[in-house]
Design a protein around this motif. Structure first.
Motif, mmCIF file in Angstrom:
data_model
loop_
_atom_site.group_PDB
_atom_site.id
_atom_site.type_symbol
_atom_site.label_atom_id
_atom_site.label_comp_id
_atom_site.label_asym_id
_atom_site.label_seq_id
_atom_site.Cartn_x
_atom_site.Cartn_y
_atom_site.Cartn_z
ATOM 1 N N LEU A 1 -1.546 8.610 -6.173
ATOM 2 C CA LEU A 1 -1.912 8.480 -8.091
ATOM 3 C C LEU A 1 -0.647 7.837 -8.409
ATOM 4 N N LEU A 2 0.493 7.936 -7.615
ATOM 5 C CA LEU A 2 1.334 8.245 -8.519
ATOM 6 C C LEU A 2 2.679 6.877 -7.858
ATOM 7 N N THR A 3 1.755 6.187 -6.920
ATOM 8 C CA THR A 3 2.217 4.757 -6.640
ATOM 9 C C THR A 3 1.403 3.636 -6.832
ATOM 10 N N MET A 4 0.383 3.860 -6.711
ATOM 11 C CA MET A 4 -1.129 2.269 -6.978
ATOM 12 C C MET A 4 -0.213 1.647 -8.031
ATOM 13 N N ILE A 5 -0.106 2.590 -9.428
ATOM 14 C CA ILE A 5 0.512 2.206 -10.263
ATOM 15 C C ILE A 5 1.499 0.829 -10.158
ATOM 16 N N PRO A 6 2.570 1.182 -10.254
ATOM 17 C CA PRO A 6 4.313 0.959 -9.849
ATOM 18 C C PRO A 6 3.664 0.009 -8.772
ATOM 19 N N ALA A 7 3.356 0.422 -7.605
ATOM 20 C CA ALA A 7 2.802 -0.839 -6.752
ATOM 21 C C ALA A 7 2.327 -2.188 -6.886
ATOM 22 N N ALA A 8 1.401 -1.934 -8.316
ATOM 23 C CA ALA A 8 0.944 -3.426 -8.538
ATOM 24 C C ALA A 8 1.418 -3.799 -9.802
ATOM 25 N N LYS A 9 2.248 -3.383 -10.591
ATOM 26 C CA LYS A 9 3.116 -3.597 -11.300
ATOM 27 C C LYS A 9 4.586 -4.602 -10.312
ATOM 28 N N VAL A 10 5.300 -3.859 -9.053
ATOM 29 C CA VAL A 10 5.558 -4.730 -8.494
ATOM 30 C C VAL A 10 5.003 -6.066 -7.898
ATOM 31 N N ALA A 11 4.115 -6.000 -8.051
ATOM 32 C CA ALA A 11 3.040 -7.121 -7.149
ATOM 33 C C ALA A 11 3.306 -8.723 -7.962
ATOM 34 N N GLU A 12 3.719 -7.988 -8.829
ATOM 35 C CA GLU A 12 3.218 -9.300 -10.085
ATOM 36 C C GLU A 12 4.678 -9.412 -9.676
ATOM 37 N N ARG A 13 6.261 -9.209 -9.956
ATOM 38 C CA ARG A 13 6.943 -9.917 -9.751
ATOM 39 C C ARG A 13 7.091 -10.593 -8.087
ATOM 40 N N VAL A 14 7.348 -9.760 -6.567
ATOM 41 C CA VAL A 14 7.233 -10.023 -5.480
ATOM 42 C C VAL A 14 5.765 -10.558 -4.514
ATOM 43 N N GLY A 15 5.000 -10.526 -5.095
ATOM 44 C CA GLY A 15 3.188 -10.939 -4.629
ATOM 45 C C GLY A 15 2.961 -10.556 -3.971
ATOM 46 N N LEU A 16 1.965 -9.951 -4.114
ATOM 47 C CA LEU A 16 0.345 -8.992 -3.189
ATOM 48 C C LEU A 16 1.092 -8.936 -1.692
ATOM 49 N N LYS A 17 1.102 -10.453 -0.549
ATOM 50 C CA LYS A 17 1.455 -9.734 0.442
ATOM 51 C C LYS A 17 2.487 -9.321 0.978
ATOM 52 N N PRO A 18 3.997 -9.131 0.205
ATOM 53 C CA PRO A 18 4.812 -7.614 1.031
ATOM 54 C C PRO A 18 4.419 -6.358 0.148
ATOM 55 N N VAL A 19 3.383 -6.134 -0.509
ATOM 56 C CA VAL A 19 2.710 -4.832 -1.105
ATOM 57 C C VAL A 19 1.642 -4.264 0.116
ATOM 58 N N VAL A 20 0.801 -5.199 0.445
ATOM 59 C CA VAL A 20 -0.100 -5.190 1.007
ATOM 60 C C VAL A 20 0.561 -4.710 2.337
ATOM 61 N N ALA A 21 1.502 -5.872 3.412
ATOM 62 C CA ALA A 21 2.187 -5.264 5.022
ATOM 63 C C ALA A 21 2.856 -3.916 3.956
ATOM 64 N N LEU A 22 3.438 -3.367 3.499
ATOM 65 C CA LEU A 22 4.018 -1.676 3.308
ATOM 66 C C LEU A 22 2.190 -1.195 3.143
ATOM 67 N N GLY A 23 1.710 -1.345 2.575
ATOM 68 C CA GLY A 23 0.684 -0.563 3.066
ATOM 69 C C GLY A 23 0.022 -0.062 3.994
ATOM 70 N N PHE A 24 0.011 -1.550 4.913
ATOM 71 C CA PHE A 24 -0.296 -1.928 5.960
ATOM 72 C C PHE A 24 0.307 -1.203 7.020
ATOM 73 N N ALA A 25 1.584 -0.947 6.851
ATOM 74 C CA ALA A 25 2.779 -0.337 7.879
ATOM 75 C C ALA A 25 2.653 0.778 7.753
ATOM 76 N N VAL A 26 2.349 1.531 6.891
ATOM 77 C CA VAL A 26 1.691 2.973 6.615
ATOM 78 C C VAL A 26 0.702 3.657 7.223
ATOM 79 N N TYR A 27 0.078 2.521 7.413
ATOM 80 C CA TYR A 27 -1.195 2.968 7.809
ATOM 81 C C TYR A 27 -1.129 2.771 9.736
ATOM 82 N N ALA A 28 -0.017 2.281 9.927
ATOM 83 C CA ALA A 28 0.373 1.335 11.257
ATOM 84 C C ALA A 28 0.853 2.385 12.197
ATOM 85 N N VAL A 29 1.979 3.362 11.231
ATOM 86 C CA VAL A 29 3.207 4.182 12.124
ATOM 87 C C VAL A 29 2.350 5.779 11.471
ATOM 88 N N PHE A 30 1.990 5.989 10.555
ATOM 89 C CA PHE A 30 1.318 7.441 10.473
ATOM 90 C C PHE A 30 0.717 8.219 11.585
#
Length: 442
Positions: free
Chosen positions: A309-338
């Motif tokens: 809950l603390l990270t979803m909105i800030p990450a969405a704001k970051v996506a406006e600056r860096v694009g959706l793909k890097p933020v989505v990839a971060l989520g995928f990476a956490v899924y993968a290594v967890f």
């Protein structure tokens, strides 16, 4: 409807949900009630099944059964809604979900069942309950995506989804923590967990009543019968080209997660057997805290969701600056290594708190992921594109839990979790190499 020039802040979609339309408000309340009931119970069901005599492989089959339901429910759910109208469909789905909670509640009292020379334990009723309990979730997945797409400028889609996800996932936080409190009321898990199930039944009844009597069915339309398999095939062929690399990477990541997801609770409660026994000082007073591994797992899920809950909105704001793909990839990476982070973590309470806090970061990419799915779709086609995407992904993921259960039971939990991480990393790498950016964020 917002336009590109409208000043949109992150809470706009949530305000629309809560203040502008009565039927959407009613559905939001029902969504919260059923999400709360499901999140209170679903993550603990593998432990409940093992306590009722199920093996690890049976738990894996249970996870695969859940994957089947997730894959096949949305299309017939939408067809039923078209035929009888949203109000009666919602009531039907709500009643079925509530009955599913009831099956879970009474499973120990019903006992097992003999089929020829095979005796099935009372855990079999957990399968029956799941078939019913997921009914409400079959309604509105594509519609939710389409509503956010139509109400939000393309460049702010991630923010729109972050707002709605924050509202919905509040139930994901409250549910497991409330379950942990109730589980702590009795030392025997099969008894205390039935307290949790009883509360879930109450929420199911309340959600059903609220949506049936307060939902305004005046604008409901009764459609024709479902168009059949030809419609599904057409939807697959018409899926935007940009979605295909995302779909491949996402499917691999979700397959990996599906291999081990149902076993997270068993790692904490059966392998590590980690609870929490400490003293907390507050305001000059000391309080003894003694949590069983099952209750502690509920609080770990709470930690995970707080981070989400603390990270979803800030990450969405970051996506406006860096694009959706890097933020989505971060989520995928956490899924993968967890999986490997969890299975090889130090077997202490502080270490597990950090591990599940890390797991919460996978949700940071979820709003951007949803924006990347629905963004390329034409307006008016967001629901159909979403339904097609999830139908294909969830169908391929179906056998994942059975495979994980086989490795868990007949080889080792460590191998099951390591293989899952390897599959997830392949999916993440594929998306990083071939994934497309939604042009509104490029």
């Amino acid at each position: 409807m917002a336009t590109e020039e409208d000043p949109v802040d992150v809470l706009d979609p949530l305000r629309q949900f809560l203040s502008l339309e009565r039927d959407v408000l009613v559905l939001s309340v029902a969504m919260f009630a059923f999400s709360l009931g499901f999140q209170m119970t679903n993550r603990f069901l593998p432990e409940y099944m093992v306590a009722l005599g199920a093996s690890g492989f049976v738990v894996g089959l249970f996870g695969t059964f859940g994957n089947v339901i997730s894959a096949v429910y949305p299309y017939p759910g939408g067809a039923v809604s078209d035929r009888i109208g949203s109000r009666y469909a919602l009531t039907l789905f709500g009643l079925l979900s509530t009955v599913g909670f009831v099956f879970w509640l009474v499973a120990p009292g019903i006992g097992g069942l003999s089929v020829g020379s095979v005796t099935l334990g009372p855990w079999m009723w957990i399968f029956v309950g799941l078939f019913l309990a997921q009914a409400w979730k079959s309604f509105g997945l594509g519609a939710t995506f389409a509503v956010v797409k139509q109400a939000t400028p393309p460049s702010r889609l991630a923010e729109g989804f972050a707002s709605t996800e924050t509202f919905r996932r509040t139930a994901f936080l409250v549910g497991p923590v409330l379950a942990a409190v109730l589980i702590g009321l009795h030392p025997q898990f099969t008894v205390s967990f039935r307290y949790v199930l009883a509360v879930a039944v109450v929420f199911g009844v309340l959600g059903t009543v609220v949506q049936h009597f307060l939902y305004d069915a005046g604008s409901d339309t009764i459609g024709d019968s479902f168009e059949g398999v030809d419609r599904i095939v057409r939807d697959f062929r018409e899926m935007p080209e940009e979605l295909r690399p995302l779909l491949v990477g996402d499917t691999l990541v979700r397959f990996a997660n599906g291999m081990v997801y149902v076993f997270f609770v068993l790692v904490v409660t059966r392998i590590f057997e980690v609870g929490l026994d400490t003293t907390v000082s507050l305001g000059g007073l000391s309080y003894a805290v003694d949590l069983s591994p099952q209750a502690f797992f509920g609080y770990l899920l709470g930690v995970e969701m707080v981070v989400a809950l603390l990270t979803m909105i800030p990450a969405a704001k970051v996506a406006e600056r860096v694009g959706l793909k890097p933020v989505v990839a971060l989520g995928f990476a956490v899924y993968a290594v967890f999986p490997v982070v969890l299975i090889y973590a130090p077997q202490t309470a502080p270490a597990l708190v950090l591990v599940f806090a890390f797991s919460g970061l996978r949700f940071a990419g979820l709003p951007s992921h949803k924006a990347l799915i629905v963004g390329p779709a034409e307006r008016g086609a967001g629901g159909r594109v979403t339904g097609t995407y999830y139908l294909l992904r969830n169908t391929i993921v179906i056998p994942s839990a059975a495979l994980g259960g086989y490795l868990w039971d007949f080889v080792s939990p460590e191998l099951a979790f390591t293989v899952a991480a390897a599959v997830g990393l392949v999916g993440t790498g594929y998306f990083l190499v071939f994934g497309k950016e939604f042009e509104a964020y490029a």
